[in-house]
Motif scaffolding. Sequence first.
Motif, PDB file in Angstrom:
ATOM      1  N   TYR A 274     -56.067  45.380 -83.045  1.00  0.00           N
ATOM      2  CA  TYR A 274     -55.510  44.176 -83.677  1.00  0.00           C
ATOM      3  C   TYR A 274     -55.838  42.937 -82.835  1.00  0.00           C
TER       4      TYR A 274
ATOM      5  N   ASN B 158     -52.323  59.324 -88.224  1.00  0.00           N
ATOM      6  CA  ASN B 158     -51.758  58.262 -87.383  1.00  0.00           C
ATOM      7  C   ASN B 158     -50.239  58.394 -87.373  1.00  0.00           C
TER       8      ASN B 158
ATOM      9  N   ILE C   8     -62.962  52.474 -83.179  1.00  0.00           N
ATOM     10  CA  ILE C   8     -63.122  51.109 -83.689  1.00  0.00           C
ATOM     11  C   ILE C   8     -63.304  50.099 -82.546  1.00  0.00           C
TER      12      ILE C   8
ATOM     13  N   ASN D 107     -54.953  51.155 -81.443  1.00  0.00           N
ATOM     14  CA  ASN D 107     -54.866  50.328 -82.647  1.00  0.00           C
ATOM     15  C   ASN D 107     -54.293  48.944 -82.345  1.00  0.00           C
TER      16      ASN D 107
ATOM     17  N   LYS E  96     -51.024  48.622 -91.715  1.00  0.00           N
ATOM     18  CA  LYS E  96     -50.340  49.860 -92.075  1.00  0.00           C
ATOM     19  C   LYS E  96     -49.250  50.204 -91.073  1.00  0.00           C
ATOM     20  N   GLY E  97     -49.175  49.500 -89.962  1.00  0.00           N
ATOM     21  CA  GLY E  97     -48.000  49.679 -89.096  1.00  0.00           C
ATOM     22  C   GLY E  97     -48.239  50.074 -87.654  1.00  0.00           C
TER      23      GLY E  97
ATOM     24  N   SER F 182     -59.939  58.323 -84.085  1.00  0.00           N
ATOM     25  CA  SER F 182     -60.387  56.990 -84.478  1.00  0.00           C
ATOM     26  C   SER F 182     -61.853  56.997 -84.877  1.00  0.00           C
ATOM     27  N   GLY F 183     -62.163  56.088 -85.780  1.00  0.00           N
ATOM     28  CA  GLY F 183     -63.563  55.921 -86.183  1.00  0.00           C
ATOM     29  C   GLY F 183     -63.734  55.866 -87.686  1.00  0.00           C
TER      30      GLY F 183
HETATM   31  C1  6PG Z   1     -59.255  53.862 -86.461  1.00  0.00           C
HETATM   32  C2  6PG Z   1     -58.465  52.840 -87.206  1.00  0.00           C
HETATM   33  C3  6PG Z   1     -57.657  53.456 -88.300  1.00  0.00           C
HETATM   34  C4  6PG Z   1     -57.088  52.499 -89.331  1.00  0.00           C
HETATM   35  C5  6PG Z   1     -56.809  51.109 -88.848  1.00  0.00           C
HETATM   36  C6  6PG Z   1     -56.317  50.184 -89.925  1.00  0.00           C
HETATM   37  O1  6PG Z   1     -59.007  53.949 -85.270  1.00  0.00           O
HETATM   38  O2  6PG Z   1     -60.091  54.533 -87.040  1.00  0.00           O
HETATM   39  O3  6PG Z   1     -57.608  52.230 -86.316  1.00  0.00           O
HETATM   40  O4  6PG Z   1     -56.646  54.195 -87.685  1.00  0.00           O
HETATM   41  O5  6PG Z   1     -58.004  52.373 -90.363  1.00  0.00           O
HETATM   42  O6  6PG Z   1     -55.890  51.210 -87.839  1.00  0.00           O
HETATM   43  O7  6PG Z   1     -55.066  49.747 -89.547  1.00  0.00           O
HETATM   44  P1  6PG Z   1     -54.287  48.573 -90.266  1.00  0.00           P
HETATM   45  O8  6PG Z   1     -54.280  48.876 -91.732  1.00  0.00           O
HETATM   46  O9  6PG Z   1     -52.923  48.629 -89.667  1.00  0.00           O
HETATM   47  O10 6PG Z   1     -55.043  47.331 -89.956  1.00  0.00           O
END
Ligand code: 6PG
Length: 478
Positions: free
Chosen positions: A190, A102, A367, A186, A260-261, A128-129
């Motif tokens: 959120y 990421n 996700i 992402n 995480k940002g 992602s996933g």
């Molecule tokens: C994905 C998720 C992955 C991450 C989350 C958690 O697409 O598989 O998005 O990238 O686990 O983004 O993000 P936060 O810790 O910022 O909630």
Amino acid sequence: GTADIGVTGLAVMGSNLARNLARNGHTVAIHNRSYAKTQALLDDHGDDGEFVPSETTAEFVASLKAPRTVIIMVKAGAPTDAVIEDLAAHMEPGDIIVDGGNAHFPDTRRREAAMRERGLNFVGAGISGGEEGALNGPSIMPGGTTEAYATLGPMLEKISAKVDGTPCCTYIGPDGAGHYVKMVHNGIEYADMQLIAEAYDLLRSALGLSAQEIGTIFEEWNTGDLESFLIEITADVLQHTDAETGKAFVDIILDQAEQKGTGRWTVQSALDLGVPITGIAEATFARALSGGVPQREAARAANLTAATAGWEVADKAAFIEDVRRALYASKVVAYSQGFDQIAAASAEYGWDIDRGACARIWRGGCIIRARFLDRITEAYERDADLALLISDPYFAHAIGEGVESWRRVVAGAALNGIPAPAFASSLAYYDGVRAERLPAALVQAQRDFFGAHTYHRVDKEGVFHTEWSDDRSETQQD
Ligand code: 6PG
């Protein structure tokens, strides 16, 4: 070398991706800073397929077929830069370095430019996933040169999730485009999560339902327009009981959301581009508010007045349906805003991103995978340059059907002191964007009053200024 592709960085994501590649018939070179992880992968999953282990970077790169293609799965930031440098030193022009982490898109743009100068292809690929997706089929968003995609694309498409036989992986655009799209994914994640959490909170506060009962409602919702991975796992979480206390699991979790940002980056970029992504921003700020412990303590200690009436819902079933419709409408707005942001970034950076294709590869593996992404793809197929997703006939109609419910829910939340920032701001956006006239006119007048910042008139062309502190005469500036 004999290997088709290499993976370096064998923590869970990297190791699962390597296994997925091997299971799909690729010969996979594997490497990790400490050999123990490489050995562990061979010991535990060596029979998933063909692996070629290496201890050093030199051996690792030498074990690959040309053009040598390596996926980096290490921590974003300095560790990624170090690994890129190390690999580049052993590679030859035409080789391909893929960052599957990421990464923040400006970093990807910088790295891509640096590698291009050395004749190397650098691909920033959003994946992602989670761990499950990496192993069994993620959604993949690769950005970089089309030349690199010609080699890499078929391998990534093969290991990606499939929906109706279509891979959840497509070429996104040059340099940082892939990581940008993953970042917005992402951000949308959120918003989606926050909206679901608000729906849960409203049902609980207004109807006094248990977490378990609300879980059943979400299960039911998951059979309709809202069908999605996030609704499905929410139903599951809400019906889970804490083994130690016997309480609803959700009630024993500290109510401070972390991040995480990537959501913060999404909002930062939206501010730079001037795109209102209020749903994503409210969701990101809601996490910040929840984690603002001193402020929350101070507010509680001050006993801030609520001045609310008790929430008495006459028709429970009708209220549940109102919340469902409000959730769907707010969700559509959040996605609409995210796709606007992708369009703005695409124009700013010259990426030529196909938004319909983004929605298509988000239908599986990632996700935010959801049934309604098909509707988004169809909307952009009808009009690739669609200025506003919610102006597409399907979405305009879908929101129109829910708008009265949406207003009742937001008004009810306000009257009863239940915070529903993402619901409320999405509705305010909807009313703002569809308004015939906005009070922005007054803001322009104020700016001209105190700073001579000028304004345009509705009735003639030109830039004007009024002499506010003098005789209030108007002068044309251009
Ligand atoms: C994905 C998720 C992955 C991450 C989350 C958690 O697409 O598989 O998005 O990238 O686990 O983004 O993000 P936060 O810790 O910022 O909630």
